[in-house]
Structure formats: structure tokens, C-alpha cells
Enzyme design. Structure first.
Site, PDB file in Angstrom:
ATOM      1  N   VAL A  31       0.839  -1.204   0.000  1.00  0.00           N
ATOM      2  CA  VAL A  31       0.000   0.000   0.000  1.00  0.00           C
ATOM      3  C   VAL A  31       0.874   1.253   0.000  1.00  0.00           C
ATOM      4  CG1 VAL A  31      -1.666   1.327   1.358  1.00  0.00           C
ATOM      5  CG2 VAL A  31      -1.939  -1.143   1.125  1.00  0.00           C
ATOM      6  N   ASP A  69      -1.752   2.326   5.364  1.00  0.00           N
ATOM      7  CA  ASP A  69      -0.705   1.341   5.640  1.00  0.00           C
ATOM      8  C   ASP A  69      -0.419   1.224   7.135  1.00  0.00           C
ATOM      9  OD1 ASP A  69       0.580   3.757   5.977  1.00  0.00           O
ATOM     10  OD2 ASP A  69       2.060   3.443   4.397  1.00  0.00           O
ATOM     11  N   ASP A  91       7.369   9.237   2.043  1.00  0.00           N
ATOM     12  CA  ASP A  91       6.685  10.520   2.247  1.00  0.00           C
ATOM     13  C   ASP A  91       7.503  11.657   1.650  1.00  0.00           C
ATOM     14  OD1 ASP A  91       4.516   9.437   3.523  1.00  0.00           O
ATOM     15  OD2 ASP A  91       5.152  10.016   5.547  1.00  0.00           O
TER      16      ASP A  91
END
Length: 218
Positions: A31, A69, A91
Site C-alpha cells: 500500500v 498502511d 513521504d
């Protein structure tokens, strides 16, 4: 600031979806990877062409993977250092793609070197803001500060402004100014947040050193 409230709300909303993915045999790492790929694709395919509305739609569909996630990992009882590392690293990749896509637009069709520079500054300052916390924690400090503009604020402000600015393509007048305003807000806010974290780390490190020296009788 938004992290505290928005994250809790969306975690509750996304819990059933996370549970469904678990039943389907999807892993949290998968994910994370798919979510980041979707954000990067949305940002680098649409934003450099000035297609802010559709780019924001695509990014928004994938950006919540950051919550899904983690939710899956908690339900599975598999929270791990690797998962935290992967999530944090990707990120940074996603954030870079968003502001990089905006910088490409302003360097090309957007025709504004000033806003191109501001988008690059938002990209760089956001990365450094994250680094200061990670580095401070790595040397044993709590870095206990809620910054003015952290990652959640940067994303919300930028994506909302991009989406609304994209409505210009549908004939909505005056919305183009929202994105430049948002970039200035994010840039200045990130600089303030960086200063807050540096000051906090300086104070916490001085306090920690004082305790060590005091304990040694120095």
C-alpha cells in the site's frame, strides 16, 4: 496541528478499508509503495502541464495510503522499524514530486521564475523540517514542539489551492491566484517551523548536557 485531529478522524474512517485490504492479502508495504507511486505520477504527469484539478484528484486518491498502511500494520500487529522507515522515506519522495511538479510548471508554461523558486524553497524547507526532527531524535532528544506548518498542513494548503486553481480550466474566474498565495504561505510557514525546531533542539540539547555535566559533578 492538523496531524492531531485530522489523522485521528481519517484513521477511523479508513479502518474498514484497511481491514478489507488485509482480508484480500495486501501487505502494508505494498500500500505504501502503490500510494507513493500514485502521488508521484499525479504530480509529475499533471502539474507540469498546468492541469492542477485532475492532478490533485489523482494525488488525493493516493495520498491517504499514508494512513491506510499504518492502520493495516496496527491491525496486523506488525508495526516495525522497517515499515516506519519505508513510510517516512517515501513521504519525502511524494512531497518532492508535488513541489517539483509545481516548480516545473512555473519554470515552463507558468512563466514565473519567482514562483518556481518558491516551489523549490517549499520542497527544500519541507525536507529540512523533517530532517531536523529525525536528526534531533537520533541524538536522543524528544524534539517536543508542534510546528506552525508541518507535513499535514503543507499538503492540505498546497493541494486545496492546486485543486481550486485548477477550476480555472472550467471557467471559474480569479482562482489562479490561490496557488501562488498558498506557496508563499507554505514557504514562510515552513521557515518558521524550521526555526521553531532548531530553537527547540538547541534548548533540549542544552538541558540534556546540563543534566550530564551535573551528574558528573562538573
Amino acid at each position: 496541528m492538523l496531524n492531531k485531529y485530522a489523522r485521528a478522524f481519517f484513521t477511523r474512517v479508513l479502518t474498514p478499508f484497511a481491514a478489507l485490504l488485509i482480508r484480500l492479502g495486501v501487505s502494508p508495504d505494498a500500500v505504501t509503495l502503490v500510494g507513493t507511486g500514485g502521488v508521484v505520477a499525479g504530480a509529475l504527469v499533471f502539474y507540469p502541464r498546468g492541469e492542477f484539478f485532475w492532478g490533485t484528484v489523482v494525488i488525493t486518491l493516493f495520498v491517504f495510503s499514508d494512513l491506510v498502511d499504518g492502520n493495516m500494520a496496527r491491525q496486523l500487529g506488525r508495526s516495525s522499524r522497517w515499515g516506519a522507515f519505508l513510510d517516512s522515506t517515501l513521504d519525502r519522495v511524494a512531497d518532492s514530486a508535488i513541489f517539483g511538479g509545481l516548480a516545473l510548471w512555473y519554470a515552463g508554461g507558468g512563466d514565473s521564475l519567482m514562483l518556481c523558486a518558491m516551489a523549490i524553497f517549499c520542497l527544500a524547507s519541507g525536507q529540512v523540517v523533517s530532517y531536523t526532527k529525525a536528526r534531533g531524535e537520533a541524538i536522543g532528544l524528544p524534539v517536543n514542539v508542534n510546528g506552525l506548518v508541518e507535513r499535514a498542513e503543507r499538503l492540505v494548503i498546497t493541494l486545496v489551492a492546486c485543486g481550486l486553481s485548477g477550476l480555472h480550466a472550467f471557467g471559474v474566474p480569479g482562482v489562479q491566484v490561490l496557488l501562488p498565495i498558498a506557496l508563499w504561505i507554505v514557504g514562510i510557514g515552513s521557515a518558521v517551523t524550521l526555526a521553531q525546531r532548531v530553537v527547540t533542539v538547541r534548548r533540549e540539547s542544552a538541558e540534556a548536557d546540563a543534566v550530564v555535566h551535573g551528574g558528573n559533578g562538573v
